[in-house]
Structures are given as C-alpha cells and as structure tokens.
Scaffold this motif. Structure first.
Motif, mmCIF file in Angstrom:
data_model
loop_
_atom_site.group_PDB
_atom_site.id
_atom_site.type_symbol
_atom_site.label_atom_id
_atom_site.label_comp_id
_atom_site.label_asym_id
_atom_site.label_seq_id
_atom_site.Cartn_x
_atom_site.Cartn_y
_atom_site.Cartn_z
ATOM 1 N N THR A 74 0.843 -1.117 0.113
ATOM 2 C CA THR A 74 0.104 -0.047 -0.026
ATOM 3 C C THR A 74 0.830 1.080 -0.103
ATOM 4 O O THR A 74 0.898 2.273 -0.582
ATOM 5 C CB THR A 74 -0.785 0.010 1.364
ATOM 6 N N GLY A 75 2.094 1.405 0.674
ATOM 7 C CA GLY A 75 2.862 2.533 0.922
ATOM 8 C C GLY A 75 3.695 2.828 -0.493
ATOM 9 O O GLY A 75 3.725 3.958 -1.045
ATOM 10 N N THR A 76 3.705 1.643 -1.062
ATOM 11 C CA THR A 76 4.270 2.017 -2.535
ATOM 12 C C THR A 76 3.214 2.507 -3.735
ATOM 13 O O THR A 76 3.619 3.451 -4.310
ATOM 14 C CB THR A 76 4.811 0.417 -2.992
ATOM 15 N N ARG A 77 2.074 2.112 -3.407
ATOM 16 C CA ARG A 77 1.088 2.771 -4.423
ATOM 17 C C ARG A 77 0.744 4.152 -3.851
ATOM 18 O O ARG A 77 0.717 5.026 -4.787
ATOM 19 C CB ARG A 77 -0.091 1.963 -4.197
ATOM 20 N N VAL A 78 0.896 4.446 -2.465
ATOM 21 C CA VAL A 78 0.997 5.874 -2.075
ATOM 22 C C VAL A 78 1.976 6.753 -2.593
ATOM 23 O O VAL A 78 1.985 7.884 -3.316
ATOM 24 C CB VAL A 78 0.709 5.937 -0.608
ATOM 25 N N ARG A 79 3.105 5.906 -2.699
ATOM 26 C CA ARG A 79 4.186 6.982 -3.323
ATOM 27 C C ARG A 79 4.323 7.119 -4.792
ATOM 28 O O ARG A 79 4.542 8.024 -5.218
ATOM 29 C CB ARG A 79 5.694 6.050 -2.781
ATOM 30 N N GLU A 80 4.009 6.027 -5.470
ATOM 31 C CA GLU A 80 3.649 6.160 -7.060
ATOM 32 C C GLU A 80 2.713 7.237 -7.267
ATOM 33 O O GLU A 80 2.764 7.827 -8.135
ATOM 34 C CB GLU A 80 3.372 4.971 -7.426
ATOM 35 N N ARG A 81 1.414 7.015 -6.535
ATOM 36 C CA ARG A 81 0.691 8.122 -6.969
ATOM 37 C C ARG A 81 0.640 9.479 -6.578
ATOM 38 O O ARG A 81 0.692 10.386 -7.194
ATOM 39 C CB ARG A 81 -0.881 7.421 -6.255
ATOM 40 N N ARG A 82 1.365 9.709 -5.458
ATOM 41 C CA ARG A 82 1.853 11.132 -5.098
ATOM 42 C C ARG A 82 2.943 11.393 -6.075
ATOM 43 O O ARG A 82 2.554 12.840 -6.556
ATOM 44 C CB ARG A 82 2.542 11.118 -3.568
ATOM 45 N N GLY A 83 3.676 10.762 -6.419
ATOM 46 C CA GLY A 83 4.719 11.071 -7.407
ATOM 47 C C GLY A 83 4.145 11.656 -8.912
ATOM 48 O O GLY A 83 4.346 12.555 -9.694
ATOM 49 N N LEU A 84 2.949 10.817 -9.333
ATOM 50 C CA LEU A 84 2.254 11.176 -10.631
ATOM 51 C C LEU A 84 1.727 12.193 -10.460
ATOM 52 O O LEU A 84 1.602 12.862 -11.519
ATOM 53 C CB LEU A 84 1.396 9.794 -10.513
ATOM 54 N N ILE A 85 1.234 12.682 -9.411
ATOM 55 C CA ILE A 85 0.269 13.903 -9.501
ATOM 56 C C ILE A 85 1.419 15.042 -9.082
ATOM 57 O O ILE A 85 0.557 16.238 -8.864
ATOM 58 C CB ILE A 85 -1.055 13.814 -8.525
#
Length: 434
Positions: free
Chosen positions: A7-18
């Motif tokens: 879940t943390g990886t997805r949070v980091r990826e989504r934050r970087g994407l936006i």
C-alpha cells in the motif's frame, strides 16, 4: 509479497504521479512527513481511517491503494509466467510489478494473449491444411492443371514440325487448361480469405450448426419459455449461417433435444442446484432424477457459466457430432481426434461414468494445459427392441489448473507434438517436442 504490504508503494507512486510533495501530503492527512516516509517505504501499516484520508488527498478510491492491480490482471500475468519456458520470472514479485507499473503489466498481458491467439490460429490452420477435403480437392485441381499446361507447353516448345491443325488443338488445350488453373487458384484463394476473415470456413453442415450455436453462446433462451417458437421460425432468423438443407435439419434435431433437456431441467432450478453442489453431473442427475446425458448437455449450455465449460460428443464410430470449444483444449475440425480422450474410453464402457484429469500440450515443453473431464456413454434403441443399438458418448470439459498431473492427451495424431505416445496412429506434421 502480500498486497497490504505494498500500500505504501502505491501511495508513493500516486503522489509522484500527481506531483505532490511528501510534506504537503503529510500535512493534508494530519501526520508527520517522517511517518509518511515510513508508510511509503512499507515500514508502517495503514489503518482504515488514514487510508481513506490518503485516498481522498490523492484523488483515488481507497481500493486502488489497498488492492492495487485488478485480480484479473494478476491472474493473467501468473498464467503467462507459468506458461513461459524456464527460467521463470519472479512470481513472488508480480504484485509489486503490477502495482508500480500497471500500464506495462497490462501491455505485457495483452501481448501474451495475442501470442496465445496466434498459436491457436496456427493450430487450426495446420489442422485445416492437413485434413480439409475442399483444400485437398482444390490443390489436386491446381496441380492437375499445372501438369497439363506444362506438358502442352513442352510439346509446343520442343517440336518444330507440328501440323498446323494439331498446333491449333494444342493451343486450344493450353488456353483451356490455363483458364482452369486460373479459376481453381482464384477459388482456393477466395476460400482461404474467407477462412482468415471469418476464422471458420464453413465446410460442412455441422460447422454451420456450430457457428450458429457459437453466435448464441450455445444458449437458446427462446427455447426456455413454456411456449417455444416454431423451430423453422428460429432457423429463418439465422439467415445464411444455416444456409444448407442439411444444416437446417441438424438445427431442428438440436433444438428438439435442447427443448427436451430444458423441460427436464428448468433453467432457474438447475442453475441454483449447480451453485449449491457444483458441476458434478452425477450429483445433479440424482437430484433431478434424470439421466446423465441431459445433465452434461445442460451444464454446457448454461449462460455465463464460470469457469467456462466445453463439450464434445461422438457417435459409435467415434465421429465428433458436436463441439463446444474451451480455451486451451483444441477440438479437431477434420480427421479423427486423440484416441486417448476419455470420450472414447467411455464408448467401450457404456453406462459407466468416467471422471479424469487430462493434460493438453502447451506452447512449451514444460507447460501443460490441465482439464477435468466427465465422460459418459449411453446406448439407445431408436429402432425398437429388435433394432440396432445406437451409442452416443459425451465429454464435459472444465479447466483444472490446480489439479494433479493427469493423462497426457492431444488434439489428434496428425497435429500432436508428443513424441512418445503409445496410441499414435501416424506421424505428426508439426515439430515434435514432447
């Protein structure tokens, strides 16, 4: 790696994407940047409330962070990985790969599905080239015309003192044979073009019937109603798909049997029973007090069945009389099928239910496509007590990827790649690798 740990990886990826900074996201959800950093590196678990806040701040659904890639994508990638030749990719990191690179994962699965489709197309065309009677006749006609043209042309080229009358006859023959060659080649090309565009050159009445049934997904809802329509009206609505008299006769016989099965096993109650006890034909036959054949046929025609179900039937000669394909289990359109099929074993053991796990050859030597089959043969006496015994056998086919190794089988000897097979009748025309 478990999904929750990513879940943390997805949070980091989504934050970087936006383009959102870590400190800004931490401020938005009311936690410190250092704590968010631990979360993003999967070193702290996320409670439901914090997950909802993070999802809202990142503009996604909470499931997109907790579940990641869709289950269908993960299952597809696992199947593609296990079908690959050794060395296998890192199966334990599929979830991480799909979570970080969902676009690449989707593209990879699409390419794999395309390769599988092309392999199945090659297998069907190989079967057609080996057994299609129309192609065989057309090729013979082309070769005959070529030989005649070559012979006539050789006479004209090698003989200087041909009588003018005979020269005229030879030229007339040459013109006629050239026209025959052109027409034969054109007809064969048109036939092959039709095969490629329609994915099924309908060469027999049985294929016309099966093409029509496939368009209905083998389920005929109009015959489920108490007052079923006239079969000829249904056939008329099929148009040119049932274009021959023989195909229409087969369709009438099929609809009569379908209607009889629908009366014995009403759709709603039969579907509820399958959901309760599973697709075991013997258990269902006992519950409804009917024979096994109607139950097996009914299981193969249930709309929206999951997993998908295949069906194949034959008469006493072993000729396939009905084919409902299932992915990975190739059914020959021409020639004889594999003699090791439980379908044929059932012919030699009438009224004995046979449950078997079978392995079809896969795209590489280390891969097998595994299926669970239910086969049954039942004799009948349509000519009365003193008439001949007519045998009919059916085989229900279900995917069984998690089952233990089963009996190795193939499609048919002509297109089977298995080298060591005690039941082989003839050499294979495909590369041997099994």
């Amino acid at each position: 790696m478990p999904r929750s740990a990513l879940t943390g990886t997805r949070v980091r990826e989504r934050r970087g994407l936006i383009g959102l900074k870590q400190a800004d996201l931490a401020r938005a959800v009311g936690i410190s940047p250092s704590y968010l950093n631990l979360i993003e590196h999967n070193r702290r678990r996320i409670g439901p409330e914090l997950l909802d806040q993070l999802a809202k701040a990142l503009g996604v659904a909470p499931e997109a962070l907790s579940e990641g890639a869709e289950i269908g994508l993960l299952d597809g990638l696992r199947a593609a990985a296990t079908a690959a030749a050794p060395p296998l990719p890192e199966l334990d990191r599929i979830e991480e790969f799909t979570g970080r690179f969902p676009g690449w994962a989707t593209l990879l699965l699409a390419r794999h599905d395309r390769v599988v489709h092309l392999e199945e197309t090659v297998e069907r065309l190989t079967d057609r080239l080996a057994h299609d009677p129309y192609l065989s006749t057309s090729l013979h006609e082309v070769l005959s015309a070529v030989a005649s043209v070559r012979s006539t042309a050789a006479i004209l080229a090698e003989t200087d003192d041909i009588d003018p009358e005979w020269r005229r006859r030879f030229l007339d023959n040459l013109q006629a044979d050239s026209l025959r060659l052109s027409q034969s080649a054109e007809a064969m090309v048109s036939y092959l073009d039709g095969t490629m565009t329609e994915d099924a050159g309908l060469a027999s009445p049985q294929e016309e019937l099966e093409a029509w049934l496939a368009a209905q997904d083998y389920h005929l809802p109009m015959l489920e109603r108490p007052q079923a329509p006239d079969p000829d009206a249904v056939i008329a609505g099929a148009g040119m798909v049932l274009g021959t008299t023989s195909a229409r006769a087969l369709a009438r016989a099929y609809m009569a049997r379908y209607r009889q099965d629908a009366r014995l096993l009403p759709l709603a109650s039969f579907r509820a029973a399958v959901a309760e006890v599973g697709p075991d034909p013997a258990v269902l036959a006992q519950r409804f007090s009917v024979d096994l054949l109607p139950v097996i046929r009914r299981l193969a025609t249930l709309p929206g069945a999951e997993p998908a179900v295949g069906l194949v039937a034959c008469d006493g000669s072993g000729t396939l009389t009905l084919r409902k394909p299932i992915k990975g289990f190739a059914l020959p359109r021409f020639g004889a099928a594999c003699p090791l099929w439980p379908l044929y074993q059932a012919l030699s053991r009438p009224m004995t239910p046979l449950k078997s796990v079978v392995d079809m050859p896969g795209p590489v030597e280390s891969v097998r496509r595994r299926f669970l089959t239910y086969a049954f043969c039942q004799p009948s006496h349509p000519g009365g007590f003193d008439g001949p015994t007519v045998m009919e056998a059916v085989m229900l086919i279900l995917p069984a990827p998690d089952a233990e190794a089963g009996q190795p089988i193939g499609t048919g000897c002509r297109v089977c790649p298995r080298r060591a097979c005690a039941a082989r009748r003839e050499p294979s025309i495909v590369a041997e690798g099994f």
